[in-house]
Design a protein around this motif. Structure first.
Motif, PDB file in Angstrom:
ATOM      1  N   ALA A  72      -3.186 -17.439   1.090  1.00 39.80           N
ATOM      2  CA  ALA A  72      -3.971 -16.806   2.147  1.00 39.80           C
ATOM      3  C   ALA A  72      -4.676 -17.859   2.999  1.00 39.80           C
ATOM      4  O   ALA A  72      -4.668 -17.792   4.239  1.00 39.80           O
ATOM      5  CB  ALA A  72      -4.985 -15.842   1.535  1.00 39.80           C
ATOM      6  N   ARG A  73      -5.283 -18.850   2.364  1.00 39.45           N
ATOM      7  CA  ARG A  73      -5.965 -19.917   3.106  1.00 39.45           C
ATOM      8  C   ARG A  73      -4.977 -20.688   3.976  1.00 39.45           C
ATOM      9  O   ARG A  73      -5.274 -21.052   5.119  1.00 39.45           O
ATOM     10  CB  ARG A  73      -6.639 -20.873   2.129  1.00 39.45           C
ATOM     11  N   GLN A  74      -3.803 -20.942   3.426  1.00 43.95           N
ATOM     12  CA  GLN A  74      -2.802 -21.716   4.168  1.00 43.95           C
ATOM     13  C   GLN A  74      -2.324 -20.951   5.407  1.00 43.95           C
ATOM     14  O   GLN A  74      -2.242 -21.512   6.508  1.00 43.95           O
ATOM     15  CB  GLN A  74      -1.613 -22.024   3.262  1.00 43.95           C
ATOM     16  N   LEU A  75      -2.002 -19.676   5.246  1.00 47.05           N
ATOM     17  CA  LEU A  75      -1.495 -18.895   6.378  1.00 47.05           C
ATOM     18  C   LEU A  75      -2.547 -18.730   7.464  1.00 47.05           C
ATOM     19  O   LEU A  75      -2.216 -18.708   8.660  1.00 47.05           O
ATOM     20  CB  LEU A  75      -1.021 -17.522   5.896  1.00 47.05           C
ATOM     21  N   LEU A  76      -3.814 -18.631   7.071  1.00 43.51           N
ATOM     22  CA  LEU A  76      -4.874 -18.387   8.049  1.00 43.51           C
ATOM     23  C   LEU A  76      -5.593 -19.664   8.476  1.00 43.51           C
ATOM     24  O   LEU A  76      -6.427 -19.633   9.383  1.00 43.51           O
ATOM     25  CB  LEU A  76      -5.870 -17.370   7.495  1.00 43.51           C
ATOM     26  N   GLY A  77      -5.298 -20.781   7.823  1.00 48.14           N
ATOM     27  CA  GLY A  77      -5.833 -22.066   8.264  1.00 48.14           C
ATOM     28  C   GLY A  77      -7.330 -22.209   8.137  1.00 48.14           C
ATOM     29  O   GLY A  77      -7.958 -22.924   8.931  1.00 48.14           O
ATOM     30  N   SER A  78      -7.915 -21.533   7.148  1.00 46.24           N
ATOM     31  CA  SER A  78      -9.373 -21.584   6.987  1.00 46.24           C
ATOM     32  C   SER A  78      -9.727 -21.003   5.632  1.00 46.24           C
ATOM     33  O   SER A  78      -8.870 -20.508   4.896  1.00 46.24           O
ATOM     34  CB  SER A  78     -10.064 -20.761   8.081  1.00 46.24           C
ATOM     35  N   GLU A  79     -11.019 -21.027   5.321  1.00 43.17           N
ATOM     36  CA  GLU A  79     -11.501 -20.230   4.200  1.00 43.17           C
ATOM     37  C   GLU A  79     -11.326 -18.752   4.553  1.00 43.17           C
ATOM     38  O   GLU A  79     -11.269 -18.384   5.735  1.00 43.17           O
ATOM     39  CB  GLU A  79     -12.970 -20.537   3.901  1.00 43.17           C
ATOM     40  N   VAL A  80     -11.235 -17.918   3.537  1.00 41.89           N
ATOM     41  CA  VAL A  80     -10.964 -16.497   3.763  1.00 41.89           C
ATOM     42  C   VAL A  80     -11.928 -15.642   2.947  1.00 41.89           C
ATOM     43  O   VAL A  80     -12.546 -16.108   1.985  1.00 41.89           O
ATOM     44  CB  VAL A  80      -9.514 -16.140   3.379  1.00 41.89           C
ATOM     45  N   TYR A  81     -12.038 -14.386   3.337  1.00 37.90           N
ATOM     46  CA  TYR A  81     -12.752 -13.390   2.540  1.00 37.90           C
ATOM     47  C   TYR A  81     -11.882 -12.138   2.474  1.00 37.90           C
ATOM     48  O   TYR A  81     -10.896 -12.015   3.221  1.00 37.90           O
ATOM     49  CB  TYR A  81     -14.133 -13.081   3.138  1.00 37.90           C
ATOM     50  N   LEU A  82     -12.224 -11.225   1.596  1.00 40.39           N
ATOM     51  CA  LEU A  82     -11.461  -9.989   1.444  1.00 40.39           C
ATOM     52  C   LEU A  82     -11.970  -8.946   2.425  1.00 40.39           C
ATOM     53  O   LEU A  82     -13.100  -8.452   2.297  1.00 40.39           O
ATOM     54  CB  LEU A  82     -11.568  -9.479   0.008  1.00 40.39           C
ATOM     55  N   HIS A  83     -11.133  -8.615   3.378  1.00 41.21           N
ATOM     56  CA  HIS A  83     -11.468  -7.558   4.325  1.00 41.21           C
ATOM     57  C   HIS A  83     -11.345  -6.188   3.662  1.00 41.21           C
ATOM     58  O   HIS A  83     -12.160  -5.294   3.897  1.00 41.21           O
ATOM     59  CB  HIS A  83     -10.528  -7.639   5.536  1.00 41.21           C
ATOM     60  N   GLN A  84     -10.315  -6.037   2.826  1.00 40.91           N
ATOM     61  CA  GLN A  84     -10.061  -4.739   2.198  1.00 40.91           C
ATOM     62  C   GLN A  84      -9.213  -4.957   0.944  1.00 40.91           C
ATOM     63  O   GLN A  84      -8.336  -5.821   0.922  1.00 40.91           O
ATOM     64  CB  GLN A  84      -9.314  -3.828   3.171  1.00 40.91           C
ATOM     65  N   THR A  85      -9.475  -4.165  -0.093  1.00 46.46           N
ATOM     66  CA  THR A  85      -8.611  -4.162  -1.278  1.00 46.46           C
ATOM     67  C   THR A  85      -8.416  -2.727  -1.730  1.00 46.46           C
ATOM     68  O   THR A  85      -9.291  -1.872  -1.550  1.00 46.46           O
ATOM     69  CB  THR A  85      -9.215  -4.962  -2.450  1.00 46.46           C
ATOM     70  N   ARG A  86      -7.246  -2.485  -2.338  1.00 41.57           N
ATOM     71  CA  ARG A  86      -6.997  -1.156  -2.895  1.00 41.57           C
ATOM     72  C   ARG A  86      -5.779  -1.213  -3.820  1.00 41.57           C
ATOM     73  O   ARG A  86      -5.012  -2.165  -3.803  1.00 41.57           O
ATOM     74  CB  ARG A  86      -6.768  -0.118  -1.802  1.00 41.57           C
ATOM     75  N   VAL A  87      -5.652  -0.182  -4.637  1.00 40.89           N
ATOM     76  CA  VAL A  87      -4.402   0.065  -5.340  1.00 40.89           C
ATOM     77  C   VAL A  87      -3.815   1.339  -4.746  1.00 40.89           C
ATOM     78  O   VAL A  87      -4.541   2.288  -4.440  1.00 40.89           O
ATOM     79  CB  VAL A  87      -4.594   0.206  -6.863  1.00 40.89           C
ATOM     80  N   ASN A  88      -2.502   1.333  -4.552  1.00 37.29           N
ATOM     81  CA  ASN A  88      -1.802   2.476  -3.979  1.00 37.29           C
ATOM     82  C   ASN A  88      -0.856   3.065  -5.010  1.00 37.29           C
ATOM     83  O   ASN A  88      -0.228   2.329  -5.773  1.00 37.29           O
ATOM     84  CB  ASN A  88      -0.987   2.050  -2.749  1.00 37.29           C
ATOM     85  N   TYR A  89      -0.770   4.373  -5.004  1.00 33.56           N
ATOM     86  CA  TYR A  89       0.146   5.045  -5.913  1.00 33.56           C
ATOM     87  C   TYR A  89       0.904   6.116  -5.142  1.00 33.56           C
ATOM     88  O   TYR A  89       0.308   7.027  -4.573  1.00 33.56           O
ATOM     89  CB  TYR A  89      -0.624   5.686  -7.068  1.00 33.56           C
ATOM     90  N   MET A  90       2.245   5.971  -5.088  1.00 33.41           N
ATOM     91  CA  MET A  90       3.094   6.975  -4.455  1.00 33.41           C
ATOM     92  C   MET A  90       3.912   7.654  -5.558  1.00 33.41           C
ATOM     93  O   MET A  90       4.890   7.085  -6.052  1.00 33.41           O
ATOM     94  CB  MET A  90       4.015   6.353  -3.406  1.00 33.41           C
ATOM     95  N   PRO A  91       3.520   8.848  -5.976  1.00 33.96           N
ATOM     96  CA  PRO A  91       4.214   9.493  -7.089  1.00 33.96           C
ATOM     97  C   PRO A  91       5.623   9.930  -6.709  1.00 33.96           C
ATOM     98  O   PRO A  91       5.956  10.059  -5.533  1.00 33.96           O
ATOM     99  CB  PRO A  91       3.330  10.706  -7.394  1.00 33.96           C
ATOM    100  N   GLY A  92       6.438  10.129  -7.730  1.00 28.90           N
ATOM    101  CA  GLY A  92       7.776  10.642  -7.494  1.00 28.90           C
ATOM    102  C   GLY A  92       7.731  12.081  -6.992  1.00 28.90           C
ATOM    103  O   GLY A  92       6.790  12.831  -7.276  1.00 28.90           O
ATOM    104  N   PHE A  93       8.709  12.456  -6.211  1.00 26.18           N
ATOM    105  CA  PHE A  93       8.942  13.803  -5.694  1.00 26.18           C
ATOM    106  C   PHE A  93       7.976  14.232  -4.586  1.00 26.18           C
ATOM    107  O   PHE A  93       8.360  14.979  -3.691  1.00 26.18           O
ATOM    108  CB  PHE A  93       8.901  14.855  -6.816  1.00 26.18           C
ATOM    109  N   LYS A  94       6.731  13.775  -4.626  1.00 32.55           N
ATOM    110  CA  LYS A  94       5.740  14.339  -3.706  1.00 32.55           C
ATOM    111  C   LYS A  94       4.851  13.295  -3.033  1.00 32.55           C
ATOM    112  O   LYS A  94       3.825  13.631  -2.439  1.00 32.55           O
ATOM    113  CB  LYS A  94       4.857  15.351  -4.433  1.00 32.55           C
ATOM    114  N   GLY A  95       5.244  12.019  -3.098  1.00 30.44           N
ATOM    115  CA  GLY A  95       4.448  10.996  -2.427  1.00 30.44           C
ATOM    116  C   GLY A  95       4.718  10.999  -0.930  1.00 30.44           C
ATOM    117  O   GLY A  95       5.868  11.000  -0.492  1.00 30.44           O
ATOM    118  N   SER A  96       3.669  10.988  -0.138  1.00 32.19           N
ATOM    119  CA  SER A  96       3.829  11.035   1.320  1.00 32.19           C
ATOM    120  C   SER A  96       3.700   9.648   1.923  1.00 32.19           C
ATOM    121  O   SER A  96       2.974   8.790   1.411  1.00 32.19           O
ATOM    122  CB  SER A  96       2.809  11.988   1.956  1.00 32.19           C
ATOM    123  N   GLY A  97       4.421   9.421   3.023  1.00 32.93           N
ATOM    124  CA  GLY A  97       4.459   8.117   3.661  1.00 32.93           C
ATOM    125  C   GLY A  97       3.422   7.964   4.757  1.00 32.93           C
ATOM    126  O   GLY A  97       2.493   8.768   4.883  1.00 32.93           O
TER     127      GLY A  97
END
Length: 299
Positions: A121-146
């Motif tokens: 992350a530091r390399q791609l952005l060329g600086s120190e970084v912070y977390l703008h957003q974090t999450r875990v995502n779960y798309m269940p079988g049969f009924k997960g929406s996009g």
């Protein structure tokens, strides 16, 4: 390392029902060099060109099980019922995402600081970084929406006040990503084009947009033009794969009608030199659990 000076809104959006035309991005995608981190010069050049990089076997089998267990724990935690960080499916009420997950899971907080992640992350952005957003995502079988086609940066710019597309996302797959179970579709190279969103932002738009985004998405004409210009690719690969993608790349996902669920850990890194200001096209900033305003460099 490059310092950013912000003087005006260089990426206007959501100015009404007739959006402004798409235009070429003014800023680079890769801000660091091969000397700054794990990506070599060829990998950085390819990332600059395509706007995304896929790394297979990014985490181990034991780590996959560890973070999957954390996802199962959080998605079944009764104490999170009614918590705004827990987002459910619009149609079924099943858990769709859990935000600010680094404050709910020590294991995932440690992952965000792991040199395999943080150094890239530091390399791609060329600086120190912070977390703008974090999450875990779960798309269940049969009924997960996009999710419909969109640029994350358009939303982060409009609703969070992120000045420039100097942010990068890392999505780590905890399940196999097949071509048929709602995997993420991307338009390679589309990060070089900025497509303003349609409409204006209502108050508290995040309460509905995290279930189904309808405000701020690009016009069908813009999506059509970009699809013909850039084509469409897809993030596929085994559990443990990681997708690094630029904040402005056009992407979306279809519904999952297969029996195979799809889940991932999702972390957004922003340059500390690109700290949030007031929203550019929304009445008020989104809550901290969606868009952090703690710009302390991650270590």
């Amino acid at each position: 390392m490059t310092t950013t000076t912000i003087q005006q809104d260089l990426y206007p959006t959501r100015t009404g029902e007739v959006p402004g035309p798409a235009f070429e991005r003014e800023h680079q995608t890769v801000w660091g060099s091969a000397a700054d981190g794990p990506f070599d010069a060829d990998a950085l050049e390819e990332h600059e060109k395509r706007g995304f990089t896929i790394l297979q076997d990014f985490i181990t089998g034991d780590e996959i099980e560890l973070y999957s267990a954390e996802l199962r724990r959080l998605s079944s935690d009764d104490s999170l019922t009614g918590d705004p960080r827990l987002i459910t499916e619009k149609s079924t009420g099943d858990v769709r995402s859990v935000f600010e997950v680094t404050k709910l899971s020590q294991a995932i907080d440690a992952l965000s600081r792991d040199p395999r992640v943080l150094d890239r992350a530091r390399q791609l952005l060329g600086s120190e970084v912070y977390l703008h957003q974090t999450r875990v995502n779960y798309m269940p079988g049969f009924k997960g929406s996009g999710f419909y086609w969109h640029s994350d940066f358009e939303t982060w710019h409009a609703e969070d006040g992120m000045p420039l597309p100097r942010a990068v996302s890392c999505s780590i797959a905890l399940t196999p990503n097949y071509p048929f179970n709602g995997g993420l579709m991307v338009m390679p190279g589309s990060h070089q084009t900025y497509a303003p969103g349609v409409g204006e932002t209502p108050a508290d738009n995040h309460t509905s947009s995290l279930k189904e985004q309808t405000v701020g998405v690009p016009s069908q004409e813009a999506v059509t033009q970009m699809a013909h210009r850039y084509g469409i690719d897809q993030f596929t690969g085994p559990a443990g794969s990681a997708l690094w993608f630029d904040s402005n790349i056009m992407h979306g996902s279809g519904n999952n009608i297969t029996p195979f669920p799809r889940s991932n850990v999702f972390m957004v890194f922003n340059s500390v030199e690109n700290a949030l200001v007031e929203p550019y096209a929304a009445p008020a900033p989104r809550p901290e659990h969606i868009a952090s305003r703690d710009f302390t460099p991650l270590s």
